[in-house]
Design an enzyme around this catalytic site. Structure first.
Site, PDB file in Angstrom:
ATOM      1  N   GLY A 170      65.061   2.521 111.292  1.00  0.00           N
ATOM      2  CA  GLY A 170      64.728   2.001 109.951  1.00  0.00           C
ATOM      3  C   GLY A 170      65.645   0.874 109.510  1.00  0.00           C
ATOM      4  N   LYS A 221      51.231   1.253  97.986  1.00  0.00           N
ATOM      5  CA  LYS A 221      50.113   0.416  98.469  1.00  0.00           C
ATOM      6  C   LYS A 221      48.937   1.279  98.855  1.00  0.00           C
ATOM      7  CE  LYS A 221      51.714  -3.919 100.499  1.00  0.00           C
ATOM      8  NZ  LYS A 221      52.482  -4.339 101.648  1.00  0.00           N
ATOM      9  N   LYS A 277      70.410 -13.871 102.600  1.00  0.00           N
ATOM     10  CA  LYS A 277      71.586 -13.179 102.050  1.00  0.00           C
ATOM     11  C   LYS A 277      72.727 -14.166 101.820  1.00  0.00           C
ATOM     12  CE  LYS A 277      70.371  -8.782 104.256  1.00  0.00           C
ATOM     13  NZ  LYS A 277      70.449  -7.993 105.487  1.00  0.00           N
ATOM     14  N   GLY A 316      73.712  -4.357 102.670  1.00  0.00           N
ATOM     15  CA  GLY A 316      73.420  -2.925 102.520  1.00  0.00           C
ATOM     16  C   GLY A 316      74.317  -2.214 101.529  1.00  0.00           C
TER      17      GLY A 316
HETATM   18  N1  HSE Z   1      66.804  -5.601 108.078  1.00  0.00           N
HETATM   19  C1  HSE Z   1      67.979  -5.690 107.310  1.00  0.00           C
HETATM   20  C2  HSE Z   1      69.185  -5.649 108.243  1.00  0.00           C
HETATM   21  C3  HSE Z   1      68.006  -4.544 106.326  1.00  0.00           C
HETATM   22  O1  HSE Z   1      69.008  -5.273 109.415  1.00  0.00           O
HETATM   23  O2  HSE Z   1      70.284  -6.006 107.837  1.00  0.00           O
HETATM   24  C4  HSE Z   1      69.088  -4.640 105.290  1.00  0.00           C
HETATM   25  O3  HSE Z   1      68.974  -5.797 104.514  1.00  0.00           O
END
Ligand code: HSE
Length: 410
Positions: free
Chosen positions: A186, A45, A204, A133
């Site tokens: 993060g 970006k 999800k 994840g």
């Molecule tokens: N913000 C998401 C979580 C990142 O905390 O699960 C992974 O999808």
């Protein structure tokens, strides 16, 4: 040796993690694919930001420049928003590229369409990183549980929420402190509202539903609640009852419909999700042949997510036909029998003794204005309508209403 040319859209936690993993695992990739993998371009970006990217890579803010590259085999998307990302991926498929995405919101909205388009163009779609994840739950459902008929999927799908609940309980942090820690590590989304209000887990869950059951519940019928109402006091009350708050997405196949919820519930230590702590995610699948299996692992973070994307890279480069894993709902026809509304167990907070409704027959005092009750959901909802400040959480799994509260020092 021929080369696989990859473009990465987005260079945040996920994009950068994937780029670095391609370099650190170049030998393994070449060995598995028989070809060298090269990052040809990265879409960013902000051109001013300093990044550690090789000079051979085209770094651009224009997607059109990427699409016009003379060779482009795979487009990996790690952007946050659903638009215009979906258009980028559509164009990439039309150009004949395999696509990989980590973008759950986009994929929950447009996944079906992208899968159909990919099928038409004989390319593959990898979306392992959209759910849980680093846990290979998508590949498990689409490759390893092809014949099993899934009845229920239950999971902790948001690493940030689970991390916050764990930090609040173990380190006695406030909600705000725990959220800040999740952001620093993060784990959290750019807009953490998506994490803590349950939207991320909802998207999800919808992706898992399509894969496991061939359909999604009506989005408006899904009960969605985040963790913002869970205070340190509630966590400690639960702990004294031997329970833990977990933010759980659940999708169940009933005879005529799918029933889904995404909300904080209380579980005891015999429940498969009780010991899932910190940024870990877990998915518990109940199906007719295997019974119950639980997959557990890191649900967020740079390298766990990069692991999902890199495994997808192998998957798409081996070009599995996209028809796999998209069952029609009639093919998943092992519904749990609907038995009308059952009594469930609830922790109720904020109810004065004189306000107890006679429709709630089994109720035990825990402490102050806190109770454990057995009642149907509609009875609890009716009670909550009468008492606006009342909070209620379902206790799932075995819990003996008459024994636990007596352990409490009143
Ligand atoms: N913000 C998401 C979580 C990142 O905390 O699960 C992974 O999808």
């Amino acid at each position: 040796m021929s080369v696989i040319k990859v473009a990465i859209l987005g260079f945040g936690t996920v994009g950068e993690g994937f780029y670095r993993t391609i370099q650190s695992h170049a030998e393994e990739l070449t060995a598995v694919l028989g070809k060298k993998v090269e990052v040809a371009a990265i879409l960013i970006k902000n051109k001013q930001k300093k990044r550690d990217i090789s000079k051979d890579v085209l770094v651009t803010t224009e997607f059109a420049e990427i699409l016009n590259l003379p060779q482009l085999d795979v487009v990996v998307e790690a952007i946050v928003d659903k638009d215009p990302t979906y258009i980028f991926l559509k164009k990439a498929i039309e150009r004949g590229c395999h696509i990989i995405t980590a973008n759950k919101e986009m994929f929950a909205h447009y996944g079906e369409e992208l899968l159909e388009l990919a099928k038409k163009h004989h390319v593959s779609v990898g979306y392992e990183a959209t759910v849980a994840g680093g846990i290979p739950v998508i590949q498990t459902l689409r490759q390893l549980l092809n014949v099993n008929r899934v009845q229920q999927v239950q999971g902790i799908l948001n690493g940030t929420s689970n991390f916050i609940l764990t930090e609040m309980r173990e380190k006695k942090l406030s909600f705000a402190q725990a959220l800040r820690a999740a952001q620093e590590k993060g784990f959290a989304e750019a807009n953490p509202t998506n994490d803590v209000e349950g939207f991320d887990a909802f998207y999800k869950a919808m992706i898992l539903s399509r894969l496991a059951f061939g359909e999604e519940p009506n989005w408006h019928s899904v009960e969605r609640m985040g963790i913002t109402s869970i205070t340190s006091e509630l966590i400690h009350t639960a702990e004294r009852l031997g329970l833990r708050f977990k933010h759980i997405a659940s999708i169940k196949k009933l005879s005529h419909q799918l029933k889904a919820s995404v909300k904080p519930v209380l579980v005891g230590n015999e429940h498969p999700l009780y010991h899932v702590e910190g940024v870990q995610n877990a998915v518990n699948i109940s199906s007719d042949i295997v019974g119950q299996i639980t997959l557990q692992g890191p649900g967020a973070g740079m390298f766990p997510t990069a692991s999902a994307v890199i495994e997808d890279l192998v998957y798409v480069c081996q070009n599995r036909p996209e028809s796999q894993g998209i069952l029609s709902s009639s093919e998943t026809n092992t519904a749990i029998q609907e038995q009308g509304q059952q009594e469930e167990t609830w922790l109720i907070v904020g109810l004065q003794k004189n306000a107890i409704d006679p429709s709630i027959k089994e109720i035990e005092h825990v402490e102050d204005e806190t109770w454990v009750a057995k009642a149907k959901k509609e009875e609890i909802e009716e009670l909550a309508r009468k008492h606006q400040d009342l909070l209620y959480f379902q206790i799932i799994g075995a819990f003996e209403i008459e024994q636990k509260p007596t352990k409490i020092a009143l």
